[in-house]
Design a protein around this motif. Structure first.
Motif, PDB file in Angstrom:
ATOM      1  N   ASP A 110       5.912   8.763  -0.196  1.00 39.79           N
ATOM      2  CA  ASP A 110       7.042   8.613   0.719  1.00 39.79           C
ATOM      3  C   ASP A 110       6.839   7.456   1.680  1.00 39.79           C
ATOM      4  O   ASP A 110       7.750   7.086   2.409  1.00 39.79           O
ATOM      5  N   ILE A 111       5.630   6.884   1.708  1.00 36.40           N
ATOM      6  CA  ILE A 111       5.314   5.849   2.679  1.00 36.40           C
ATOM      7  C   ILE A 111       4.769   4.609   1.978  1.00 36.40           C
ATOM      8  O   ILE A 111       3.757   4.680   1.287  1.00 36.40           O
ATOM      9  N   GLY A 112       5.452   3.490   2.175  1.00 32.71           N
ATOM     10  CA  GLY A 112       4.973   2.211   1.667  1.00 32.71           C
ATOM     11  C   GLY A 112       4.737   1.251   2.817  1.00 32.71           C
ATOM     12  O   GLY A 112       5.526   1.205   3.773  1.00 32.71           O
ATOM     13  N   MET A 113       3.658   0.486   2.752  1.00 28.71           N
ATOM     14  CA  MET A 113       3.290  -0.421   3.842  1.00 28.71           C
ATOM     15  C   MET A 113       3.004  -1.805   3.288  1.00 28.71           C
ATOM     16  O   MET A 113       2.482  -1.955   2.183  1.00 28.71           O
ATOM     17  N   ALA A 141       0.855  -1.184   0.000  1.00 32.33           N
ATOM     18  CA  ALA A 141       0.000   0.000   0.000  1.00 32.33           C
ATOM     19  C   ALA A 141       0.893   1.236   0.000  1.00 32.33           C
ATOM     20  O   ALA A 141       1.758   1.381   0.865  1.00 32.33           O
ATOM     21  N   LEU A 142       0.697   2.110  -0.973  1.00 30.04           N
ATOM     22  CA  LEU A 142       1.453   3.358  -1.066  1.00 30.04           C
ATOM     23  C   LEU A 142       0.538   4.518  -0.691  1.00 30.04           C
ATOM     24  O   LEU A 142      -0.488   4.744  -1.338  1.00 30.04           O
ATOM     25  N   LYS A 143       0.912   5.251   0.354  1.00 31.47           N
ATOM     26  CA  LYS A 143       0.144   6.440   0.711  1.00 31.47           C
ATOM     27  C   LYS A 143       0.480   7.556  -0.264  1.00 31.47           C
ATOM     28  O   LYS A 143       1.644   7.844  -0.514  1.00 31.47           O
ATOM     29  N   HIS A 144      -0.571   8.201  -0.800  1.00 28.40           N
ATOM     30  CA  HIS A 144      -0.325   9.290  -1.746  1.00 28.40           C
ATOM     31  C   HIS A 144      -1.445  10.307  -1.610  1.00 28.40           C
ATOM     32  O   HIS A 144      -2.477  10.054  -0.988  1.00 28.40           O
TER      33      HIS A 144
END
Length: 309
Positions: free
Chosen positions: A299-302, A11-14
């Protein structure tokens, strides 16, 4: 959006045109036409056990990412916390007494609650585990309070800030209690590294991404297992046919490679800003990169994983 989410996925926060994270298939490296129940860019914190802590205006739950009705009700988290918090469970959340722990990424603050405990609310704790140097100086100060920068739950305790020469321990008795383990034979390493702690089948591991001389890239990935009887980090030649999945900030998980369709005895690492993930073999550190096709800027991958207890 529709359909059951195929897991594990990234999951990529964008923030382009949606408050929902973009989901990507590991096998296809392309976007998935699905979404996680209740999950937005700012209200969700995945745990290494697969459950996702989700907070809205009135409720706080642990959510099964593949089942909209699969929820474990928690006391409502009274404040909005940082979107980069780490969330770790002390054990199976279906067992009363499990500690749900949130670790702030920038402040020396933790939040915690006990599932099914007598005290049905979250507690906030400002901890002090010493200081670390500030370079460069900030307002003339050369040190700051040291934060928790990597954490994993193993055998009911939380282990954090694993280093080549020490590791710290957090227990709830039921109040938070901190202690320290000195490594008897510190590992011989010079340079910079990103360190992730991972619990796997009751054992504690340390995954280290070692940076090259210019700090521009990762030159090696190593895995060590903690021998608690000797207080030593021992080189791991394999991880029992399992797969480790790591991501900033603080996230480290273990899964059966066969059950998840992943490569055995490998470490999967997300590099969201550069739109790819890496797969490194534990045996020799050989690494391959896989691009996430048409991924949004993030900038955030989960890691979103099937639940593990």
């Amino acid at each position: 959006m529709g359909g059951r989410v195929p897991l594990p996925c990234i999951a990529l926060k964008h923030g382009a045109d949606s408050d929902k994270p973009a989901l990507f298939s590991i096998s296809e490296k392309t976007a998935i036409d699905a979404e996680i129940p209740g999950m937005t860019n700012s209200n969700a914190w995945p745990t290494p056990r697969g459950w996702i802590l989700i907070r809205d205006d009135t409720t706080t739950v642990l959510q099964n990412p593949q089942d909209p009705d699969g929820k474990i009700q928690l006391p409502h988290l009274p404040e909005v916390v940082h979107s980069r918090c780490a969330c770790v469970l002390s054990g199976k959340p279906t067992i009363p007494g499990c500690v749900v722990l949130l670790v702030e990424p920038e402040d020396t603050i933790i939040w915690y609650c006990h599932i099914g405990g007598e005290d049905e609310e979250w507690a906030r704790h400002d901890y002090d585990i010493g200081t670390q140097p500030l370079l460069p100086l900030v307002d003339g100060k050369g040190h700051e309070k040291a934060p928790i920068t990597s954490i994993a739950a193993c055998q009911g305790k939380f282990y954090f800030n694993g280093r080549f020469n020490s590791i710290r321990v957090l227990e709830f008795t039921p109040e938070p209690t901190f202690s320290f383990i000195a490594i008897t034979e510190p590992l011989d390493f010079w340079g910079a590294a990103s360190v992730f702690l991972v619990e796997s089948e009751g054992e504690l591991y340390m995954v280290s991404q070692l940076f090259d001389y210019n700090l521009e890239g990762i030159c090696d990935v190593t895995v060590h297992k903690m021998d608690f009887s000797k207080h030593q980090w021992c080189t791991a030649e394999d991880i029992g046919g399992r797969t480790f999945l790591i991501a900033p900030c603080y996230f480290g998980a273990s899964r059966s490679a066969d059950e998840c369709g992943l490569e055995k005895d490998c470490v999967y690492a997300i590099f969201a800003r550069y739109k790819y993930f890496e797969v490194s073999k534990v045996e020799d550190g050989e690494t391959k990169e896989y691009d996430l096709i048409e991924a949004p800027n993030s900038d955030i991958g989960m890691w979103i994983l099937p639940i593990d207890g």
